[in-house]
Structure formats: C-alpha cells, structure tokens
Design an enzyme around this catalytic site. Structure first.
Site, PDB file in Angstrom:
ATOM      1  N   GLU A 279     -36.375  15.765 -12.912  1.00  0.00           N
ATOM      2  CA  GLU A 279     -37.351  14.968 -13.674  1.00  0.00           C
ATOM      3  C   GLU A 279     -38.770  15.307 -13.226  1.00  0.00           C
ATOM      4  OE1 GLU A 279     -36.684  13.161 -16.386  1.00  0.00           O
ATOM      5  OE2 GLU A 279     -34.631  13.804 -16.036  1.00  0.00           O
ATOM      6  N   TRP A 282     -39.591  18.337 -14.970  1.00  0.00           N
ATOM      7  CA  TRP A 282     -40.021  18.063 -16.360  1.00  0.00           C
ATOM      8  C   TRP A 282     -41.524  17.782 -16.378  1.00  0.00           C
ATOM      9  CZ3 TRP A 282     -38.356  18.608 -21.172  1.00  0.00           C
ATOM     10  CH2 TRP A 282     -36.989  18.696 -21.428  1.00  0.00           C
ATOM     11  N   TRP A 311     -44.990  13.407 -42.964  1.00  0.00           N
ATOM     12  CA  TRP A 311     -44.846  12.146 -42.208  1.00  0.00           C
ATOM     13  C   TRP A 311     -45.460  10.979 -42.982  1.00  0.00           C
ATOM     14  CZ3 TRP A 311     -41.576  12.491 -38.375  1.00  0.00           C
ATOM     15  CH2 TRP A 311     -41.496  13.644 -37.576  1.00  0.00           C
ATOM     16  N   ASN A 346     -37.422   5.281 -19.373  1.00  0.00           N
ATOM     17  CA  ASN A 346     -37.381   6.559 -20.100  1.00  0.00           C
ATOM     18  C   ASN A 346     -36.386   6.562 -21.257  1.00  0.00           C
ATOM     19  OD1 ASN A 346     -38.023   9.443 -20.441  1.00  0.00           O
ATOM     20  ND2 ASN A 346     -35.892   9.713 -19.806  1.00  0.00           N
ATOM     21  N   TRP A 364     -45.591  11.173 -35.404  1.00  0.00           N
ATOM     22  CA  TRP A 364     -45.498  10.982 -33.951  1.00  0.00           C
ATOM     23  C   TRP A 364     -46.865  10.732 -33.309  1.00  0.00           C
ATOM     24  CZ3 TRP A 364     -48.243  14.820 -31.446  1.00  0.00           C
ATOM     25  CH2 TRP A 364     -48.427  16.033 -32.135  1.00  0.00           C
ATOM     26  N   TRP A 387     -43.232  12.693 -26.882  1.00  0.00           N
ATOM     27  CA  TRP A 387     -43.291  12.368 -28.314  1.00  0.00           C
ATOM     28  C   TRP A 387     -42.865  13.548 -29.166  1.00  0.00           C
ATOM     29  CZ3 TRP A 387     -43.118   8.224 -31.173  1.00  0.00           C
ATOM     30  CH2 TRP A 387     -43.337   7.000 -30.538  1.00  0.00           C
TER      31      TRP A 387
HETATM   32  C1  LIG Z   1     -41.946   9.358 -25.868  1.00  0.00           C
HETATM   33  C2  LIG Z   1     -42.159   9.488 -24.376  1.00  0.00           C
HETATM   34  C3  LIG Z   1     -43.415   9.243 -23.828  1.00  0.00           C
HETATM   35  C4  LIG Z   1     -43.624   9.356 -22.444  1.00  0.00           C
HETATM   36  N1  LIG Z   1     -44.876   9.111 -21.929  1.00  0.00           N
HETATM   37  C5  LIG Z   1     -45.095   9.251 -20.594  1.00  0.00           C
HETATM   38  C6  LIG Z   1     -46.384   9.026 -20.036  1.00  0.00           C
HETATM   39  O1  LIG Z   1     -47.363   8.732 -20.735  1.00  0.00           O
HETATM   40  N2  LIG Z   1     -46.525   9.138 -18.680  1.00  0.00           N
HETATM   41  C7  LIG Z   1     -45.475   9.472 -17.878  1.00  0.00           C
HETATM   42  O2  LIG Z   1     -45.665   9.550 -16.657  1.00  0.00           O
HETATM   43  N3  LIG Z   1     -44.259   9.719 -18.379  1.00  0.00           N
HETATM   44  C8  LIG Z   1     -44.033   9.613 -19.709  1.00  0.00           C
HETATM   45  N4  LIG Z   1     -42.774   9.852 -20.209  1.00  0.00           N
HETATM   46  C9  LIG Z   1     -41.723  10.347 -19.314  1.00  0.00           C
HETATM   47  C10 LIG Z   1     -40.830   9.282 -18.664  1.00  0.00           C
HETATM   48  O3  LIG Z   1     -40.373   8.376 -19.618  1.00  0.00           O
HETATM   49  C11 LIG Z   1     -41.528   8.505 -17.541  1.00  0.00           C
HETATM   50  O4  LIG Z   1     -42.160   9.398 -16.661  1.00  0.00           O
HETATM   51  C12 LIG Z   1     -40.506   7.697 -16.748  1.00  0.00           C
HETATM   52  O5  LIG Z   1     -39.876   6.763 -17.581  1.00  0.00           O
HETATM   53  C13 LIG Z   1     -41.191   6.988 -15.611  1.00  0.00           C
HETATM   54  O6  LIG Z   1     -40.266   6.197 -14.914  1.00  0.00           O
HETATM   55  P1  LIG Z   1     -39.977   6.439 -13.383  1.00  0.00           P
HETATM   56  O7  LIG Z   1     -41.258   6.545 -12.639  1.00  0.00           O
HETATM   57  O8  LIG Z   1     -39.016   5.386 -12.951  1.00  0.00           O
HETATM   58  O9  LIG Z   1     -39.291   7.863 -13.428  1.00  0.00           O
HETATM   59  P2  LIG Z   1     -38.186   8.567 -12.516  1.00  0.00           P
HETATM   60  O10 LIG Z   1     -36.965   8.673 -13.352  1.00  0.00           O
HETATM   61  O11 LIG Z   1     -38.064   7.949 -11.188  1.00  0.00           O
HETATM   62  O12 LIG Z   1     -38.799  10.047 -12.378  1.00  0.00           O
HETATM   63  C14 LIG Z   1     -39.742  10.382 -11.357  1.00  0.00           C
HETATM   64  C15 LIG Z   1     -41.033  10.883 -11.948  1.00  0.00           C
HETATM   65  O13 LIG Z   1     -40.812  12.083 -12.679  1.00  0.00           O
HETATM   66  C16 LIG Z   1     -41.685  12.137 -13.795  1.00  0.00           C
HETATM   67  N5  LIG Z   1     -40.867  12.157 -15.013  1.00  0.00           N
HETATM   68  C17 LIG Z   1     -39.654  11.584 -15.203  1.00  0.00           C
HETATM   69  N6  LIG Z   1     -39.185  11.867 -16.429  1.00  0.00           N
HETATM   70  C18 LIG Z   1     -40.118  12.629 -17.040  1.00  0.00           C
HETATM   71  C19 LIG Z   1     -40.207  13.239 -18.309  1.00  0.00           C
HETATM   72  N7  LIG Z   1     -39.234  13.142 -19.219  1.00  0.00           N
HETATM   73  N8  LIG Z   1     -41.323  13.918 -18.600  1.00  0.00           N
HETATM   74  C20 LIG Z   1     -42.322  14.060 -17.708  1.00  0.00           C
HETATM   75  N9  LIG Z   1     -42.287  13.504 -16.478  1.00  0.00           N
HETATM   76  C21 LIG Z   1     -41.198  12.807 -16.145  1.00  0.00           C
HETATM   77  C22 LIG Z   1     -42.529  10.875 -13.768  1.00  0.00           C
HETATM   78  O14 LIG Z   1     -43.754  11.175 -13.139  1.00  0.00           O
HETATM   79  C23 LIG Z   1     -41.673   9.931 -12.945  1.00  0.00           C
HETATM   80  O15 LIG Z   1     -42.426   8.925 -12.292  1.00  0.00           O
HETATM   81  C24 LIG Z   1     -42.546   9.740 -21.602  1.00  0.00           C
HETATM   82  C25 LIG Z   1     -41.284   9.986 -22.171  1.00  0.00           C
HETATM   83  C26 LIG Z   1     -41.092   9.860 -23.539  1.00  0.00           C
HETATM   84  C27 LIG Z   1     -39.719  10.114 -24.100  1.00  0.00           C
END
Ligand SMILES: Cc1cc2nc3c(=O)[nH]c(=O)nc-3n(C[C@H](O)[C@H](O)[C@H](O)COP(=O)(O)OP(=O)(O)OC[C@H]3O[C@@H](n4cnc5c(N)ncnc54)[C@H](O)[C@@H]3O)c2cc1C
Length: 473
Positions: A279, A282, A311, A346, A364, A387
């Site tokens: 993650e 990612w 859209w 997420n 979107w 998105w």
């Molecule tokens: C439509 C959409 C919009 C999103 N917008 C944002 C946003 O504005 N800011 C944001 O930080 N994340 C965003 N995310 C990614 C992700 O949803 C969040 O980072 C995550 O839910 C944060 O929860 P956590 O800190 O418990 O993550 P954990 O699961 O603990 O992951 C650790 C860290 O990894 C990074 N991470 C995890 N998943 C992703 C991912 N899919 N993409 C990029 N980084 C990731 C984050 O920095 C996160 O804090 C988005 C995802 C989607 C599907």
C-alpha cells in the site's frame, strides 16, 4: 543564514531538507507560507487546514525550543510567493534555501519561479526528496518510461530499494538558546478568511502521536492486515494517512519501523507485512505518475481516449451522493462518515467512487473535488489516482466492465451491518438480514425515513459498460 521552507513535511525527524540545512554551524531559520486563496482553489478541506495549522503550531514550538525560529508568511496565492520569499531572504540575510520537493504542477511551477527569483539575489536553492521512500522518477521501465500498471512497478520499486537502500535522518539537535514561540491563534494576520484554527480533537497532531499510531498498528494489526484491511468496522488499517499527507511522519519511517517489527523487509505476498508495504508502494506509484504525467494535475484522464466519455453532471443526483441519501446503505454510511470525520476507509472509498461513476455515471472530477474538500488526508496524487482507478479512466490493469455492486460489497465487507448502523441512524435497529437491502423491512414497519434506491444497479451497470464500449466504435 540558511532557511528551511516547510511545506507538506511538517516534521523534525527524517526531514532531509532540515537535516542538510542543519549541517555545519551557520544559523538556521525556518519558514511556513500560508496561502489561503490558493488552498481554496485547490479545494483544501477545512478539517485538513485545521490539522495543518495545529501541526505548524507544534512544529514552531519545537523548532523554537531548538533555537530555530519559524517565520510565517501570509500571501494569497502561489504567484506572490517568489517576491515574498525574496524579501524575507533579504531581510534575514539568507544565502541558501532548503526544501523538500513538491510533485504537483502548481507547486512545481511555484518552486521553479522561486529558484529563478532567488538566484537573482545570489540565494541558492537545495531540493530534496522528503515525500517518498524512493525519489519520484527513480522507478522506471527498462526503456526509461513510467510503468502504466502497478504490479510491475511494485516489483521494480522493491528492486530499486534493495539497490539504493535508505537512511532515516535524525531530528536536529539544539542550535542555540531556546526561543519564545507565539501560538498561531494570537498572530496579527489571523482573520476569518483563514477559517477555524482550533484543532479537531478527533485528530491530535504531533510526531509523537503519529509514531504512537504507527507502533500500535504494527504491534496489533500489521500481521493480519491482508485479511482485515477490507472491513470498515474493524480497526485493521493504520489510519496514518492524515499524518503521511501532512508529512508529520515520513514513509521511510513507516518502512523502517515495519522492517524492525518483522525483522525483515517483506518481498512477496507470501510474507506477513507485505500487503501493507504494498500500500505504501501504491502511494509511491501515484506520486511517480503525478510527477511524470503532469496532465493528471490538470483534470485530464490517464487514458486519453476516455476524455470522450459522456459523463453526467446531474446536480441533484450528485447532492444525494454527497449527503449520503442514495438508498444504498453502505454508500450512505461511508459518505456520512466522511462528512462527519473527514476520513473514509479505503474499501469504502472504492465503493462510493464506483457508485458515483458507474451507477450514477457522474464525472469522476466532481467526486475527486468533493473528496478533496472533505478529506483530512486529501492528497492530489492518491486522490486523483484512486478516482481514476475507480472510474475506469486511470492506471489500472482491470477492464472497464469491473463495476462494483454496492449491495454485495456491503454484504461482503460489512456482513453484520455494524458500520452501516453506526452512520445511517435510520437503520440503527434493523436486523442484520435486512441491513443491506432495507426497503422491504422498512415497508413492513411502515417507515419512510430512509430513501428508496436512487437507481437500479443492474440497469446502471449495463449503461456504464455501454458508455465505455461506445469508445471502441
Ligand atoms: C477514490 C479514492 C480516493 C483516495 N484519496 C486519497 C487521498 O486523498 N489521500 C490519501 O492519502 N489516500 C487516498 N486514497 C487511498 C486510500 O484510500 C487511503 O490512503 C487509505 O484509506 C488511508 O487509510 P490508512 O492510513 O489506514 O491506510 P493503510 O491501509 O494503513 O495504508 C498505509 C498508507 O499507505 C498509503 N495508501 C494506502 N492505500 C493507498 C492507495 N490505494 N493509494 C495511495 N496510497 C495508499 C496511505 O498513505 C496510507 O496511510 C484514496 C483511495 C480511493 C479509492
């Protein structure tokens, strides 16, 4: 005098710009620039701004204790930054500026102009990678191009990390007598345009708080993360995203702590801890994309051909989605959670983004902007990436006919409806058997307090697929 310009890196530990500025005995000052009109143009959520201000306050206090004064400049937009910075450098006798690189287009342009403006008065600028483990642009294909999909990027990223390794920079030691620090709320430039400054008690700031959360997650949840991360009613993820987005903790600190906890750096799915590391990768992937494909910062789709998709911009349907009135319980619960807390799990981000784009066929960009205006962890790269992934216009190996079913997603990831009942209070007393399709039960109880489904998912799904298929003609 050396000047460290803090931006999305509001921390003392593992801050390369700060660390390099503090090498040697020359005096060091620090700076944070407040640009409210620009932030509004970037749709920065009020909750994120409050979080950032609270952390700047904390940072200013800690820097002052080390003998480093934190200066605050207020300008309206980035366009005013070069001149304001040039004035400050003249006033303080600054000869070198240190900062961690930005990757977003407006920020990059601003930094370019700053470098040129300061060069005119013989101030040199030093830029570092503080936002990623590996510098954005480091991980490329054999022919020097950006990866178009994630899995090969992830493999190449792990290989590059093995080759490069990484260091964690320690926080600087005191450089002089402690200085006084005047809290932000007492400053003369504070006015209503800045909005609420007091911190949200839900989201305590501070590097110690971020580390505390990281350590609790690593102790309790990282090993089961692969199995638990998709269930919003379980505390199965780190909830570190607000801290990573504001730079209160660095991704390198996260990777180092993960390695320390496990005793190794996971390299494949078979190893516990890998899914979480993936993650973080990612996050790096989307930062690479944003830097290398600047049009992503300009509202353009990653897949250019999808710019022609017809859209919808229907304001009423969009408002129902924003307010959590779609009649699909998991979608409504997720949106209400976002509107109240500034954060969303997420799995739910994927579900609501799919619903907006594939069930309501709404652009979107509206969803992206709405998320930005509400999220405490709003981050252009991750938000735009997420998105576009959900909308089928982004960097994704899956075909466009992947359309989430909001009912079965709810059944799978909130089986007992615990999350739904917390946020959709109209359904607080509904039995688990009905929670994902509550309308028969509500009719039996003669209740009309929860909306009927605003679309028929089966029909909406077919329309979404047709919309994409029409591009092939
Ligand atoms: C439509 C959409 C919009 C999103 N917008 C944002 C946003 O504005 N800011 C944001 O930080 N994340 C965003 N995310 C990614 C992700 O949803 C969040 O980072 C995550 O839910 C944060 O929860 P956590 O800190 O418990 O993550 P954990 O699961 O603990 O992951 C650790 C860290 O990894 C990074 N991470 C995890 N998943 C992703 C991912 N899919 N993409 C990029 N980084 C990731 C984050 O920095 C996160 O804090 C988005 C995802 C989607 C599907």
């Amino acid at each position: 005098m050396k000047l460290v310009w803090f931006r999305n890196d509001l921390r003392l530990a593992d801050n390369p710009a700060l660390r390099h500025a503090c090498a040697g005995d020359e005096p060091v000052a620090a700076l944070f620039i407040i640009s409210p009109t620009q932030w509004q143009q970037h749709k920065m959520a009020p909750i994120r701004q409050r979080f950032m201000f609270a952390q700047v306050n904390e940072l200013g206090r800690e820097l002052a204790a080390l003998g480093i004064p934190l200066h605050l400049l207020r300008v309206e937009t980035f366009a005013e930054v070069p001149a304001a910075l040039a004035d400050l450098c003249r006033e303080l006798g600054v000869t070198q500026l240190y900062a961690n690189q930005a990757i977003e287009i407006d920020e990059l342009r601003r930094d370019h102009t700053v470098t040129a403006a300061l060069a005119e008065q013989a101030v040199s600028c030093h830029w570092f990678n503080g936002c990623c483990v590996l510098p954005p642009g480091r991980v490329l294909t054999g022919s020097g191009e950006m990866f178009k999909v994630f899995t090969p990027f992830s493999r190449a990223w792990l290989k590059a990390l093995d080759e490069d390794g990484f260091v964690i920079h320690r926080a600087p030691t005191p450089r002089g007598e402690p200085l006084p620090w005047q809290p932000l709320a007492e400053r003369a430039w504070v006015d209503e345009a800045l909005g609420e400054l007091t911190p949200d008690p839900r989201w305590p700031v501070g590097e110690a708080e971020a580390l505390r959360r990281l350590n609790i997650f690593l102790e309790r949840a990282v090993v089961d993360y692969g199995e638990q991360r998709d269930f919003p009613a379980i505390a199965g993820t780190s909830v570190l995203s607000p801290y990573l987005a504001a730079g209160i903790i660095s991704p390198r600190q996260c990777v180092a702590a993960l390695q320390q906890r496990l005793g190794y750096r996971p390299q494949s799915k078979a190893q516990p801890g890998f899914v979480w590391l993936n993650e973080l990768i990612w996050r790096e992937f989307y930062r690479h994309l944003l830097l290398l494909i600047p049009t992503l910062s300009m509202n353009r789709p990653f897949k250019p051909e999808t710019a022609a998709l017809p859209w919808s911009w229907d304001p009423d349907a969009f408002a129902a989605w924003c307010e959590g009135r779609t009649g699909y319980p998991i979608v409504d619960a997720a949106m209400r959670c976002l509107n109240t807390t500034g954060w969303m799990h997420n799995r739910l981000r994927m579900i609501v983004a799919s619903f907006l784009t594939k069930d309501l066929h709404i652009h979107w960009r509206l969803g992206e902007d709405y998320f930005m205006s509400r999220l405490i962890d709003g981050d252009l790269a991750a938000n735009n990436g997420g998105w576009q992934w959900a909308a089928g216009t982004g960097a994704d190996a899956a075909p466009y006919f992947r359309v989430f079913n909001p009912t079965t997603q709810g059944q799978r990831f909130d089986p007992q409806g615990e999350f739904i009942r917390t946020w959709v209070t109209e359904l607080a007393d509904i039995p688990a058997a009905y929670v994902h399709q509550p309308h028969d039960w509500l009719r039996l109880k003669r209740r009309q307090d929860y909306p009927a489904p605003m679309v028929d998912h089966a029909i909406a799904r077919v329309r979404a697929i047709e919309m994409f298929r029409s591009l092939e003609k």
